[in-house]
Structures are given as C-alpha cells and as structure tokens.
Design a protein around this motif. Structure first.
Motif, mmCIF file in Angstrom:
data_model
loop_
_atom_site.group_PDB
_atom_site.id
_atom_site.type_symbol
_atom_site.label_atom_id
_atom_site.label_comp_id
_atom_site.label_asym_id
_atom_site.label_seq_id
_atom_site.Cartn_x
_atom_site.Cartn_y
_atom_site.Cartn_z
ATOM 1 N N ALA A 1 12.682 9.692 -12.894
ATOM 2 C CA ALA A 1 13.418 10.666 -12.097
ATOM 3 C C ALA A 1 12.537 11.306 -11.035
ATOM 4 N N PHE A 2 11.282 11.578 -11.368
ATOM 5 C CA PHE A 2 10.367 12.200 -10.412
ATOM 6 C C PHE A 2 10.144 11.288 -9.206
ATOM 7 N N ILE A 3 9.821 10.032 -9.463
ATOM 8 C CA ILE A 3 9.556 9.115 -8.361
ATOM 9 C C ILE A 3 10.831 8.822 -7.568
ATOM 10 N N LEU B 1 11.352 11.700 -5.233
ATOM 11 C CA LEU B 1 10.413 11.672 -4.100
ATOM 12 C C LEU B 1 10.860 10.660 -3.048
ATOM 13 N N ILE B 2 11.250 9.475 -3.510
ATOM 14 C CA ILE B 2 11.695 8.436 -2.583
ATOM 15 C C ILE B 2 12.974 8.863 -1.864
ATOM 16 N N SER B 3 13.755 9.723 -2.523
ATOM 17 C CA SER B 3 14.980 10.251 -1.906
ATOM 18 C C SER B 3 14.684 11.321 -0.864
ATOM 19 N N GLY B 4 13.406 11.680 -0.708
ATOM 20 C CA GLY B 4 13.018 12.635 0.321
ATOM 21 C C GLY B 4 12.786 14.046 -0.162
ATOM 22 N N LYS B 5 12.781 14.249 -1.470
ATOM 23 C CA LYS B 5 12.592 15.583 -2.002
ATOM 24 C C LYS B 5 11.100 15.956 -2.054
ATOM 25 N N SER B 6 10.852 17.256 -2.099
ATOM 26 C CA SER B 6 9.480 17.761 -2.185
ATOM 27 C C SER B 6 8.950 17.605 -3.599
ATOM 28 N N LEU B 7 7.652 17.841 -3.774
ATOM 29 C CA LEU B 7 7.047 17.780 -5.104
ATOM 30 C C LEU B 7 7.772 18.710 -6.072
ATOM 31 N N GLU C 1 0.821 -1.207 0.000
ATOM 32 C CA GLU C 1 0.000 0.000 0.000
ATOM 33 C C GLU C 1 0.853 1.255 0.000
ATOM 34 N N SER C 2 2.026 1.177 0.625
ATOM 35 C CA SER C 2 2.903 2.347 0.738
ATOM 36 C C SER C 2 3.646 2.664 -0.553
ATOM 37 N N ALA C 3 3.683 1.725 -1.476
ATOM 38 C CA ALA C 3 4.472 1.897 -2.695
ATOM 39 C C ALA C 3 3.757 2.791 -3.696
ATOM 40 N N PHE C 4 4.544 3.348 -4.620
ATOM 41 C CA PHE C 4 3.983 4.087 -5.742
ATOM 42 C C PHE C 4 3.547 3.102 -6.817
ATOM 43 N N ARG C 5 2.309 3.231 -7.268
ATOM 44 C CA ARG C 5 1.797 2.452 -8.390
ATOM 45 C C ARG C 5 1.566 3.446 -9.526
ATOM 46 N N PHE C 6 2.521 3.515 -10.422
ATOM 47 C CA PHE C 6 2.629 4.584 -11.413
ATOM 48 C C PHE C 6 1.984 4.150 -12.731
ATOM 49 N N GLU D 1 10.803 20.057 -5.900
ATOM 50 C CA GLU D 1 12.198 19.647 -6.121
ATOM 51 C C GLU D 1 12.258 18.440 -7.053
ATOM 52 N N ALA D 2 11.372 17.476 -6.821
ATOM 53 C CA ALA D 2 11.336 16.282 -7.675
ATOM 54 C C ALA D 2 10.960 16.653 -9.107
ATOM 55 N N HIS D 3 10.053 17.607 -9.252
ATOM 56 C CA HIS D 3 9.636 18.043 -10.577
ATOM 57 C C HIS D 3 10.804 18.694 -11.323
ATOM 58 N N ARG D 4 11.541 19.559 -10.647
ATOM 59 C CA ARG D 4 12.689 20.211 -11.303
ATOM 60 C C ARG D 4 13.716 19.183 -11.765
ATOM 61 N N PHE D 5 13.971 18.193 -10.930
ATOM 62 C CA PHE D 5 14.937 17.152 -11.284
ATOM 63 C C PHE D 5 14.436 16.355 -12.488
#
Length: 294
Positions: free
Chosen positions: A250-252, A255-261, A144-149, A263-267
C-alpha cells in the motif's frame, strides 16, 4: 497514474499451514497481492512443485488476479507450519529444500522486471544459492527509476550479514520490524536513536526510504530529509499474517499514485489494520471501497 503500475514479487510462494487450514502466502507474493487489490498489475516470480499443492496454489493465484511466472520443479511446493501465539502473532516453521529454493533465471523474468515499477524481495528465498543468485541477477535488470523493495523478513537462521549487505546494495527501500531492527543495530555496529540509525542506513546504502514497523505500537518511515511516525490503530486482531506485506504494498502503490511520504504512510497503516482484522495473508477486499480511497 496513466497506466497500472507493474509490481513484481520474487521469492517464496508457499502454503501457510494455519490452525484453521492452509492459506497461500509468501512475503513478496503477499506484497504483490495487496498491490493488485489496490489496482496494480501484479506478478509473482517463483517455483512450485509438480504436485497437488502446486496445482492448488496456481489456481489460487488465478482466482486472486495475480499474474505469474512460476516454474514447476521436481521439489515439493513450499509449506510453512504456522502457530498463532498471543494477540494473533504467528510463529513459523519453514520447510527446507522446497520448490522456491530452486527459482531459475529466465529470459521471461528478465523481460518482466525490466518493465517493473516495483520489485519486492527478501532474505528468505536467498537461503539457497540457486534462488539467491536468480534474485540478485534479476534485481540488476530493474530500471533505475523503479522501487527495489527489500523486506528483510528474518526467519529462523535463514539470513546472514553478507546476504543483507548484498541485498541493501541492490535496493532503494528497506523495511524492518522492531525485532529485526535490534539485530541489525548490533550486526552493523549502528548507534544512536532510531532516527539516527535509520538515517545511517539511508546514507550508507543510498536508500530512498527506510521503514520500521513496531507491531501494535507504531510505524515509522524515514527518507533523507523527512519522516513520519504513526501509532498503530487499535483493531480486533484475527491474525497478523501478511499485515506487514500489505503495509508495504500500500505504501509503494500510494507513492506511485503521487502521494507524499506522510500520505502514503497513513494509507499503508489503514490497509495493514484491515488485514490484521482478517484471517490469512490474502483477505478479500470485496465491499471495501471506502478503504481503498488513497
């Protein structure tokens, strides 16, 4: 991250037959490739034929560091005929009744997805009843905790409202491009601004994020309580094959690395721009250390 996150792509594994030669690809596996390059433990779940093209694509996975659960079937290894139009935008002709239309449900795959941090899938591999059922059964085993993309990836006529709804019910991240977004609005009777429509999907299906990519113009990421919009950077485009998948991976990963929405979007935007400037879906990241700084 204390350990490498586990990224799994379930679906089409194939050869993109580009004008300059064949290159390995398939959207869920592209997603895994880029996450692997960023530091994830990546796995491909698919099928290839008992043929030379199947042998060659498995060697390519080995070379790129992608682990896999790949069944060999009596059907031919998948191929997509790719013609590049203006600005390097690809046009696809996808061959039918190929190996990835026959992905079996296995206990090994169940064990894998039960420890996944992210599982990526789309509509294309659900065009066949066998692979579609396998994908949906495996998604029900994901933590349940995982990303289902869910990267919808509408190609030719290989999608339906029924497949899309069932997929959304099993996902928590949904990615579309601008053309797909226009089709979805009509299909689901959604009205209002882009933000309004994205929030409607988020609420209706309990999504964590909805992502909209608009090619050379911009990309947007929405959650229930925040959003980010970034113009697409200008680069010299070689082709855009796999660029959207690299954005997703890269986005996911970020996020898993602890970045914000945001920050993840820019990356994600930075990685997708790099991939657009290279040929094929799996360009080398060698010597690109500065690019990988999240």
């Amino acid at each position: 991250m204390k350990k490498k996150p586990v990224f799994v792509g379930i679906g089409e594994l194939l050869w993109d037959m580009l004008p300059e030669g064949k290159k390995a690809g398939g959207a869920p596996i592209n997603f895994v490739y880029h996450a692997t390059q960023l530091g994830a433990e990546g796995y491909a779940v698919s099928s290839v034929g008992k043929d030379v093209l199947g042998d060659e694509i498995l060697k390519e996975l080995d070379k790129k560091g992608i682990r896999y659960l790949i069944e060999r079937t009596p059907f031919p290894t998948g191929q997509v005929l790719v013609e590049l139009g203006g600005a390097g935008v690809p046009d696809y002709t996808i061959l039918e009744n190929v190996a990835w239309d026959h992905i079996p449900f296995t206990e090994a795959a169940v064990e894998l997805v039960r420890r996944a941090d992210t599982v990526c899938f789309g509509t294309l591999a659900q065009r066949s009843p066998e692979s579609g059922e396998t994908i949906r059964k495996l998604l029900r085993q994901v933590p349940e905790s995982a990303f289902r993309f869910f990267d919808i990836n509408m190609r030719q006529h290989y999608y339906s409202k029924e497949i899309i709804e069932r997929s959304l019910e099993l996902s928590n991240v949904f990615k579309v491009n601008e053309d797909e977004f226009a089709v979805l609005k009509g299909m689901f009777g959604a009205e209002g601004t882009e933000k309004d429509v994205c929030l409607q999907f988020i609420e209706r299906f309990g999504l964590r994020y909805m992502i909209l990519t608009a090619g050379a113009s911009y990309s947007a990421v929405y959650s229930a309580d925040e959003f980010s919009v970034i113009p697409t950077p200008a680069v010299e485009v070689a082709d855009t094959v796999g660029a959207g998948d690299s954005f997703s991976g890269a986005f996911i990963f970020s996020l898993i690395s602890g970045k914000s929405l945001s920050e993840a979007h820019r990356f994600a935007v930075r990685i997708a721009a790099f991939v657009s400037s290279e040929e094929g879906a799996w360009p080398s990241y060698e010597g690109k250390e500065s690019l990988l700084e999240i």
